[in-house]
Design a protein around this motif. Structure first.
Motif, PDB file in Angstrom:
ATOM      1  N   LEU A 127       0.836  -0.987  -0.006  1.00  0.00           N
ATOM      2  CA  LEU A 127      -0.163   0.201   0.174  1.00  0.00           C
ATOM      3  C   LEU A 127       0.741   1.312   0.054  1.00  0.00           C
ATOM      4  CD1 LEU A 127      -2.250   1.564   0.718  1.00  0.00           C
ATOM      5  CD2 LEU A 127      -2.023   1.243   2.928  1.00  0.00           C
ATOM      6  N   PHE A 128       1.547   0.848   0.843  1.00  0.00           N
ATOM      7  CA  PHE A 128       2.449   2.158   0.221  1.00  0.00           C
ATOM      8  C   PHE A 128       3.879   2.512  -0.057  1.00  0.00           C
ATOM      9  CE2 PHE A 128       3.038   1.387   5.517  1.00  0.00           C
ATOM     10  CZ  PHE A 128       1.774   1.993   6.066  1.00  0.00           C
ATOM     11  N   TYR A 129       3.645   1.620  -1.507  1.00  0.00           N
ATOM     12  CA  TYR A 129       5.084   1.065  -2.026  1.00  0.00           C
ATOM     13  C   TYR A 129       3.626   2.155  -3.070  1.00  0.00           C
ATOM     14  CZ  TYR A 129       8.666   0.179  -5.679  1.00  0.00           C
ATOM     15  OH  TYR A 129       8.900   0.087  -7.020  1.00  0.00           O
ATOM     16  N   VAL A 131       2.365   4.018  -3.921  1.00  0.00           N
ATOM     17  CA  VAL A 131       1.248   5.887  -3.450  1.00  0.00           C
ATOM     18  C   VAL A 131       2.922   6.428  -3.220  1.00  0.00           C
ATOM     19  CG1 VAL A 131      -1.026   5.454  -2.874  1.00  0.00           C
ATOM     20  CG2 VAL A 131       0.453   5.848  -1.183  1.00  0.00           C
ATOM     21  N   ALA A 277       7.060  11.323   2.362  1.00  0.00           N
ATOM     22  CA  ALA A 277       6.106  10.191   3.001  1.00  0.00           C
ATOM     23  C   ALA A 277       6.238  10.130   4.606  1.00  0.00           C
ATOM     24  CB  ALA A 277       6.008   8.853   2.314  1.00  0.00           C
ATOM     25  N   THR A 280       5.053   6.883   6.586  1.00  0.00           N
ATOM     26  CA  THR A 280       5.616   5.671   6.249  1.00  0.00           C
ATOM     27  C   THR A 280       7.296   6.351   6.583  1.00  0.00           C
ATOM     28  OG1 THR A 280       4.268   5.889   4.123  1.00  0.00           O
ATOM     29  CG2 THR A 280       6.559   4.438   4.187  1.00  0.00           C
ATOM     30  N   CYS A 334       9.742   1.027   1.902  1.00  0.00           N
ATOM     31  CA  CYS A 334       7.770   0.399   2.216  1.00  0.00           C
ATOM     32  C   CYS A 334       7.632  -0.806   2.705  1.00  0.00           C
ATOM     33  CB  CYS A 334       6.981   0.826   0.914  1.00  0.00           C
ATOM     34  SG  CYS A 334       7.502   2.021   0.164  1.00  0.00           S
ATOM     35  N   LEU A 368      -3.964   4.119   8.267  1.00  0.00           N
ATOM     36  CA  LEU A 368      -3.168   3.450   7.111  1.00  0.00           C
ATOM     37  C   LEU A 368      -3.610   4.426   5.647  1.00  0.00           C
ATOM     38  CD1 LEU A 368      -2.146  -0.293   8.091  1.00  0.00           C
ATOM     39  CD2 LEU A 368      -0.592   1.574   8.942  1.00  0.00           C
ATOM     40  N   ALA A 372      -1.272   6.818   3.031  1.00  0.00           N
ATOM     41  CA  ALA A 372      -1.352   6.202   1.660  1.00  0.00           C
ATOM     42  C   ALA A 372      -2.022   7.481   1.203  1.00  0.00           C
ATOM     43  CB  ALA A 372      -1.808   5.522   1.271  1.00  0.00           C
ATOM     44  N   THR A 373      -3.562   7.853   1.330  1.00  0.00           N
ATOM     45  CA  THR A 373      -4.265   8.749   0.630  1.00  0.00           C
ATOM     46  C   THR A 373      -3.260  10.532   0.517  1.00  0.00           C
ATOM     47  OG1 THR A 373      -6.394   7.787   1.320  1.00  0.00           O
ATOM     48  CG2 THR A 373      -6.370   9.637   0.173  1.00  0.00           C
ATOM     49  N   ASP A 375      -0.027  10.726   0.698  1.00  0.00           N
ATOM     50  CA  ASP A 375       0.648  10.149  -0.237  1.00  0.00           C
ATOM     51  C   ASP A 375       0.409  10.588  -1.080  1.00  0.00           C
ATOM     52  OD1 ASP A 375       3.028  10.078   2.282  1.00  0.00           O
ATOM     53  OD2 ASP A 375       3.042   8.301   2.254  1.00  0.00           O
ATOM     54  N   TYR A 376      -0.007   9.880  -1.763  1.00  0.00           N
ATOM     55  CA  TYR A 376      -0.613  10.206  -3.306  1.00  0.00           C
ATOM     56  C   TYR A 376      -1.299  11.732  -3.810  1.00  0.00           C
ATOM     57  CZ  TYR A 376      -3.330   9.189  -7.911  1.00  0.00           C
ATOM     58  OH  TYR A 376      -2.699   9.831  -9.190  1.00  0.00           O
TER      59      TYR A 376
END
Length: 402
Positions: A127-129, A131, A277, A280, A334, A368, A372-373, A375-376
């Motif tokens: 998931l982290f990778y 985004v 990030a 992360t 990640c 989480l 992630a959102t 980060d994107y």
């Protein structure tokens, strides 16, 4: 396990979709992209003679030395071949290679995660990778970094397999092949290649597997020898290749761009990870701590030590504070974050003295997904809306402060 494989497939598809969606929204090519495109077009038009003319120009012109050298023949010829196939000759052609390499990296990272991490940690890591802003930015540019990252992830995977089953000699051959081919793309490949090779040698010596050690050393020597021989023939001579590569650090020390945008105290490289990030980064530190303090399985320990060593080497080099140069650590970074998230959530889950733990699970998952959102959205703001053209520290700091 089948359910977790389905979730991993969904995350890989999500990550791939984000890379494909953002492939065509680059508005301003970078100087490096123009140079790679020019070099590839020269090879298409004039073949080996054109490549040697680029080498002569690079050696004679001080201004040309500020840009990617024509010794990255693997990248140049790949872009050239794609130009011929597509019938196009602009900067976007090479971006297709970066995107394809990034998609392949997703599959390799998913394989590493599912084989060597707890399944839920692997899912969080993917998931982290999916985004990670730096990786999304690289996947849409005509740079060598996506190919180098793919080669690095493959090397990491082979090392993990060798740690688990050192008697399977096919891994030594594949390791040597990928590492040696990586030399054709960028001259920095010996760094991850060497770090991984030293870990393999250490494992084999500890287990007294002398024959396997000899096979690994021989395969590496043959592979590197063939790559260097081919590169020397492509650029004119081996001495030309060596002189250009050895001169890169000196040239970078006088490069006005590097001095202004990629220089400063070593800790700024860590700040760069935090800028792109933050969640992360924190979870990656937790995963690193868990791995080192609890001495988890050897593959995880290797990934942690590899990441620390690679980033430490990058931090020791002045005027190279740019996240593009540490792309080999993005995958482990990640996965360690996924491990940290899994450990913290598991610890909280077991210590909660309540009957219904579902609200805790909902909150943890929300954090989480929220990280992630964010980060994107950060990627979209930095690299799409504001058209940030590089990952050097000054650009990231200036963008964050806007």
């Amino acid at each position: 396990m089948p359910r977790q494989l389905i979730f991993m497939a969904v995350l890989v598809c999500l990550a791939g979709s984000l890379r494909l969606i953002n492939l065509g929204n680059v508005q301003t090519p970078t100087p490096d992209e123009r140079v790679y495109t020019y070099q590839a077009k020269t090879w298409v038009d004039s073949g080996p003679a054109g490549l040697r003319s680029l080498v002569a120009e690079y050696k004679a012109d001080a201004e040309t030395k500020l840009y990617p050298p024509p010794t990255r023949v693997g990248m140049i010829r790949m872009v050239g071949w794609l130009m011929k196939s597509m019938g196009r000759y602009d900067e976007r052609v090479g971006a297709n290679i970066s995107c394809a390499a990034s998609l392949a990296s997703l599959l390799v990272l998913a394989l590493i995660g599912m084989r060597f991490l707890p399944p839920r940690a692997a899912l969080a890591g993917m998931l982290f990778y999916a985004v990670l802003p730096a990786d999304l930015a690289i996947a849409r540019r005509t740079w060598t970094d996506a190919l180098v990252e793919l080669a690095g992830l493959l090397l990491i995977y082979f090392v993990c397999e060798i740690i688990r089953t050192p008697e399977r000699r096919i891994w030594y051959v594949l390791f040597a092949a990928v590492g040696s081919l990586g030399l054709l793309v960028k001259e920095s490949m010996p760094v991850p290649y060497g770090l991984c090779g030293l870990w393999i040698l250490w494992i084999l010596v500890r287990r007294r597997l002398w024959v396997n050690a000899a096979i690994g050393i021989a395969a590496t020597a043959v592979g590197m020898g063939m790559s260097l021989w081919w590169l020397g023939g492509q650029v004119g001579s081996f001495s030309d290749y060596v002189s250009i590569v050895m001169g890169i650090p000196g040239v970078n020390a006088t490069n006005s761009y590097a001095l202004e945008y990629a220089s400063g105290p070593p800790y700024l490289l860590l700040l760069a990870f935090w800028i792109i990030a933050p969640v992360t980064s924190l979870l990656s530190l937790a995963g690193l701590g868990v791995t080192l303090l609890k001495k988890r399985e050897q593959p995880l320990l290797f990934m942690a030590c590899f990441s620390v060593a690679y980033i430490a080497i990058a931090m020791s080099m002045p005027h190279w504070i740019n996240l593009r140069y540490v792309g080999n650590t993005f995958g482990p970074f990640c996965l360690l974050a996924g491990l940290g998230a899994w450990y913290l959530i598991s610890a909280g889950w077991t210590r909660l003295d309540i009957t219904d733990r579902r609200p805790f699970a909902v909150v943890a998952i929300a954090i989480l997904l929220g990280g992630a959102t964010a980060d994107y959205l950060r990627f979209r703001r930095y690299f799409v809306r504001d058209e940030l053209v590089d990952l050097s520290i000054k650009m990231l700091v200036d963008e964050r402060n806007q």
